[in-house]
Design a protein around this motif. Structure first.
Motif, short mmCIF file in Angstrom:
data_model
loop_
_atom_site.label_atom_id
_atom_site.label_comp_id
_atom_site.label_asym_id
_atom_site.label_seq_id
_atom_site.Cartn_x
_atom_site.Cartn_y
_atom_site.Cartn_z
N ALA A 404 0.85 -1.19 0.00
CA ALA A 404 0.00 0.00 0.00
C ALA A 404 0.89 1.24 0.00
O ALA A 404 1.87 1.30 0.74
CB ALA A 404 -0.93 0.01 1.22
N TRP A 432 -3.58 6.85 -4.24
CA TRP A 432 -3.50 5.59 -3.52
C TRP A 432 -3.09 4.49 -4.50
O TRP A 432 -3.64 4.40 -5.59
CB TRP A 432 -4.84 5.21 -2.90
CG TRP A 432 -5.11 5.83 -1.56
CD1 TRP A 432 -5.91 6.90 -1.28
CD2 TRP A 432 -4.56 5.39 -0.31
NE1 TRP A 432 -5.90 7.16 0.06
CE2 TRP A 432 -5.09 6.26 0.69
CE3 TRP A 432 -3.69 4.37 0.07
CZ2 TRP A 432 -4.76 6.11 2.04
CZ3 TRP A 432 -3.36 4.23 1.41
CH2 TRP A 432 -3.89 5.09 2.38
N LEU A 434 -2.62 0.27 -4.33
CA LEU A 434 -2.73 -0.97 -3.57
C LEU A 434 -2.28 -2.11 -4.47
O LEU A 434 -2.59 -2.13 -5.67
CB LEU A 434 -4.17 -1.21 -3.11
CG LEU A 434 -4.81 -0.09 -2.29
CD1 LEU A 434 -6.27 -0.42 -1.98
CD2 LEU A 434 -4.03 0.15 -0.99
#
Length: 478
Positions: A404, A432, A434
């Motif tokens: 992450a 973000w 992931l």
């Protein structure tokens, strides 16, 4: 004098233990029979059995040592070998070596972007960038000459989604004859950024963070000197141009600069690492002339939205009149068993002629956790990858890793934006990433990343939007 039968049996057993150490188990069985019949005492049995076992252990150790010596001798005498590091050549005296290796990163992506705003130069609405391309396809050779001289040449046959031209990745000659010091000359990475200096084969995400791609130096044509101790490193360098195969200056002066990076690991154990680092770089820009007019992108800062499938760069600001730039970097990381955490902060000052100087910055935090228990590697101030304890094909299922990362890039300086600013798109990105990584073995890795990028603007252009992408990679490196 006549020997008693018991004495003869004991003497025979001792002789057997001495001359037949590899047959300790039958000897112990014989001693058990003698003990059970009362021919020898329990004390004599214990003494003789221990002696037999000791002889067996010594013989086994000597055999293993001989086998190890033979294998090492064969390895040293072998001039050509093939292993996980590629095809290796070596002269009979070891003074000349060559390693041929490469990497293939095959990427597949599904992207959707949604931008809106009154001014939206070059950016579509609800576009998709689905597709596939070779992110990297490299082949290279490196080695030593005359023991202490080093060389390296690597060609990249596909530089990105919009490029199919081959060019130099690295092309260096160097010297390693000084203790713990290496000198390199040619095209290679300058000393700036933990994530940047981690090989693309070993980074935890498919793409590096926006701040790293914007502020870290990557490869230039120059000179670096690197030295190190048991838990510290120090590297300095200077460069002129990029050295990617073409002339960089278009018959004018090339951009040039210098940089330095230092790292320190106050804790450096097998499964526990604490890393600290700092860097500084100076870029001196030169003007480019087209006919009688000056065309320059010296102050242009721009970045993609966490993927390479859409070639547009939704974050972009150009600060006109930039003569040079100072970049400062701070970095920290820790590895604790299967868990790792790293972060960096960059700040750049654009020194402008006739306009107010501009300050921009960015940072990221990245965390990984290995589900199968492996520990991430670390060496000489740089993060490395993990090595599966149970690789596929050797009774295992490889290694599995969760990733992450959150990164922020802010290219807007409101105090400097009142004049001499152009080419504005979005001014800030918050992304973000992931991911899941499967390490089949030390050479093969598969990656899956989901990226959610939020593009904002502090400028009057009001360009904002989102970019979401799901990406896959098949990777082989040798």
């Amino acid at each position: 004098m006549k020997l008693k039968p018991t004495s003869l049996l004991i003497a025979g057993a001792l002789m057997g233990a001495a001359v037949l150490p590899v047959q300790a188990d039958p000897m112990v069985d014989l001693l058990k029979v003698l003990r059970d019949k009362g021919t020898i005492s329990a004390e004599d049995y214990s003494l003789l059995a221990n002696a037999a076992k000791a002889k067996e252990e010594k013989a086994t150790a000597e055999k293993e040592e001989i086998v190890s010596i033979v294998k090492e001798t064969e390895k040293k005498s072998s001039l050509v070998t093939l292993d996980s590091k590629g095809l290796n050549f070596k002269s009979s005296d070891g003074a000349f070596t060559a390693n041929i290796g490469g990497r293939i990163h095959a990427d597949y992506g599904f992207v959707n972007d949604d931008f809106f705003g009154s001014a939206n130069p070059g950016l579509g609405v609800n576009e998709s960038g689905d597709g596939a391309f070779f992110r990297r396809a490299r082949l290279g050779m490196e080695g030593t000459m005359f023991t202490d001289w080093i060389y390296g040449l690597e060609i990249n046959y596909n530089g990105g989604a919009a490029s199919s031209n081959a060019g130099f990745t690295d092309a260096i000659i160097g010297y390693k004859g000084f203790e713990n010091t290496t000198i390199k000359l040619g095209r290679h990475k300058m000393p700036a950024g933990l994530e940047e200096l981690t090989s693309s084969n070993r980074i935890s995400t498919m793409e590096r963070s926006g701040p790293t791609n914007t502020f870290a130096l990557s490869r230039f044509n120059g000179l670096t000197v690197a030295t190190k101790g048991t838990n510290w490193t120090a590297t300095g360098g200077m460069w002129m141009g990029e050295g990617d195969g073409d002339r960089d200056n278009n018959n004018q002066d090339s951009d040039w600069g210098y940089a330095g990076r230092a790292t320190f690991a106050p804790i450096q154990e097998k499964d526990s690492i604490v890393h600290l680092g700092l860097s500084y770089s100076k870029i001196e820009y030169e003007n480019n002339f087209t006919g009688t007019s000056i065309t320059t992108n010296n102050g242009r800062l721009r970045q993609r939205a966490g993927n390479r499938f859409v070639d547009d760069r939704p974050v972009q600001v150009t600060y006109a009149g930039t003569e040079d730039a100072d970049t400062y970097g701070l970095e920290a990381a820790t590895i604790q068993g299967p868990f790792s955490l790293q972060g960096e902060y960059f700040q750049r000052t654009l020194n402008r002629k006739d306009f107010k100087d501009a300050d921009v910055d960015g940072w990221y935090v990245l965390s990984t956790f290995t589900l199968t228990g492996e520990t991430r590697g670390y060496r000489d101030g740089v993060m490395r990858t993990i090595s599966p304890k149970n690789p596929v094909g050797k009774g295992g299922f490889g290694a599995w890793e969760l990733v992450a990362r959150y990164d922020v890039l802010d290219l807007w300086d409101s105090s400097a934006a009142s004049e001499g600013v152009s080419g504005i798109r979005g001014t800030e990105s918050n992304i973000w990433t992931l991911g899941v990584n499967w390490y089949v073995n030390d050479n093969i890795r598969f990656m899956a990343n989901y990226v959610d990028a939020d593009i904002k603007s502090d400028a009057a252009s009001d360009i904002e939007g989102d970019v979401k992408a799901f990406m896959l990679r098949g990777q082989v490196a040798f």
